[in-house]
Design a protein around this motif. Sequence first.
Motif: not given
Lengths: 415, 415
Positions: B357-371, B375-384
């Motif tokens: 866990a936490g690899k994306d943060l560690l590698c500073d990857k492009a992710t939805y929560p980062k952008l 909360d918005e990410s969760k909402k977006f996923a459910r909307q999809l």
Amino acid sequence: MSIRSTRVPLPSISPLPRIPLSHVPSFYSCSTAIDLATASHPAVTASLPLIPLSLPHLCKVGAPPKSFVARDLETNPSRTSCSMMAALLRNKARMANLSWLQPLLLIPRKRPIQSQSNLWPEFKGEEYMTKKIQQINKALDEAVPLQHPTMLHQAMRYTLLAGGKRLLPILCIASCELVGGNQSSVMPIACALEMIKTEVLVLDDLPCMDNDDLRRGKPTNHKVFGEATSILASHALLCHAIEYVATRTKNVSPDRLIQAIAEICSAFGSKGVMAGQFADLNSEGKEVSLSEVEFIHKNKTGKILEASVVCGVLVGSGNEDQIQILRKYAKCVGLAFQVWDDILDITGSTERLGKTAGKDLLCDKATYPKLMGMDESKKFARQLVAEAKEEISCFDSTRASPLHHLADFTVSRNM
Amino acid sequence: MSIRSTRVPLPSISPLPRIPLSHVPSFYSCSTAIDLATASHPAVTASLPLIPLSLPHLCKVGAPPKSFVARDLETNPSRTSCSMMAALLRNKARMANLSWLQPLLLIPRKRPIQSQSNLWPEFKGEEYMTKKIQQINKALDEAVPLQHPTMLHQAMRYTLLAGGKRLLPILCIASCELVGGNQSSVMPIACALEMIKTEVLVLDDLPCMDNDDLRRGKPTNHKVFGEATSILASHALLCHAIEYVATRTKNVSPDRLIQAIAEICSAFGSKGVMAGQFADLNSEGKEVSLSEVEFIHKNKTGKILEASVVCGVLVGSGNEDQIQILRKYAKCVGLAFQVWDDILDITGSTERLGKTAGKDLLCDKATYPKLMGMDESKKFARQLVAEAKEEISCFDSTRASPLHHLADFTVSRNM
């Protein structure tokens, strides 16, 4: 060199142009031949206008021919075409009252005796190879276009288009043409074979594998693009190869196409190249037996050569017997190729090989020269080539000359 | 819960057994239904012996059925079958002078209104998933047998059989069954999808890529077998997957099989997963836009989900419209899945995820929560997910319930 023929003098006909044997469409192994060149001479075709068009099989090379030699063959599986043509001509001659044509059609003639090494002097091996390589390089360039993501596709194209012997695609095309297929139908598969072969080489050069710096005379893929991109490009090239076969092959039955895809994937998989690579890696620095070396080579090289010829026969609508014959041919050529590769690793220069020479010795790999000595290895390789040629002796020699040449090439190349 | 029906009392007939809705073979989205259960009651079939056998499509589940519900559907592309059946029954009834059957056949009935979350209470999502995973695991175990060279095949099997959500094969099977196909025909392709997905994960974990130590709760492949063997096994698994599809798929036309192979290879190639992986690797530590993140996710996850459903429809003899509908569904589910993956990388534990866990943060990857924030990410996923379900609303809901469940699963899972 052309076949001499006994001619019956024709009334009021100017001298006939001779055609070289290499231009004669000859599908079959021949024991006797009937020279029918005269039959399509303008003076004759004026009386028999349908003849050239009624011989689609014999007129494939540059139709309609100005003249041609038809052969009646003892071992010809499709001799009907030839006999039917003769019957047609006889009938036409009878109807047109061209009684002089009758004896002409029946002149039997022995095939001139030629030495094994100079069977088909009209076939120019080097020209053939150069032409095929050019055509394959052009097809590969078009098959993997530079698109987004750019660097990924650059990495896919880099090693693929860096040259190479193109042995697999040429074998595939030659086998296809041998059984009557055409190059355009088989080209997507020929390209796919080269793509997959290339991506295996890219993986092979990785630091955790052979850790090589030079391939096809250029820095290895990972040296230019980095390991991660090389691995992704390699995987992508394999996927692209199969997709390319599935979407771009034309005029081949879907059944045969699926068989070809299975053949390719099997040859490059865990019972083929990957098994050989794995055993090869695990042989480094160990005492290995001759049978273990044979296992490595049969899998690393033999199976993909087999797949190449089998795919050619499948696309060319060849039959199961032809597949089996060419499998045996490919087994011999494949092993000869790998034995010669082992020899070149010792005798060749890095510059000429386009890859680091002496790597096998350095890694203490299982090779033929290591196990049976240099002279015996060379003898063994040449013996395999003779066996390979013997396997395909049932095919017409003109048509099989590319495969004869390819077999010779494996043990005469210096790269 | 079963659909209530208005019954016309039948003369001299014992009470009819009710069949649960989940057992009713319903191929179509319905707005009105005609209850024909009575029509196949023993007393009726004695007079109309041909009826059950004349309804092959409606009787697919457990033929011949003791009783059935036929539905007349507004959005049903194959409503003819249903209407024809009603006409046939009416005609039979008329001929047999069964006047009581006439009104029965014409009783229109509204579909009971149900809440979105509880559409098909008979469908047990978790039971369905558990059963499918068991069947897929068994098929995978058989598909990649342990053979020579042993360690190479061990490496191929290690990550493949280490568990996993099996989302791609389940999506493939569910899509196939949705359009009337059966699991046995599609299983080789379902297995192949999981094989290729797995080998991509193995490559992804390599030191030069994500450099991960844990996958599916176990040490990563290269940690156990070494990098070289992992790379060879990975390549071999991809070849084996395609060979397996080509040689083991039964009762599917070769044309459709070739389309499926092309679809799979395209999804995992340089315009699919590899493009996403490449962009992902190159996004580390950089400022990336939302559209770039979307490109990564659509390619890394979206396209293989698309391929899974498309292959299912192809094998199930579905049509082009159905392929397009399920493509849209898969695009939404795929993106939702990846957004949720990003969320889990932050909120999940290594133990539960089975990977670090936490690899994306560690590698500073492009992710939805980062952008866009958590909360918005969760909402977006459910909307999809809601959009995905909407896309397949034209299919019969019972039959589509696995796909509804799979969509919900992507944003409710914690691993």
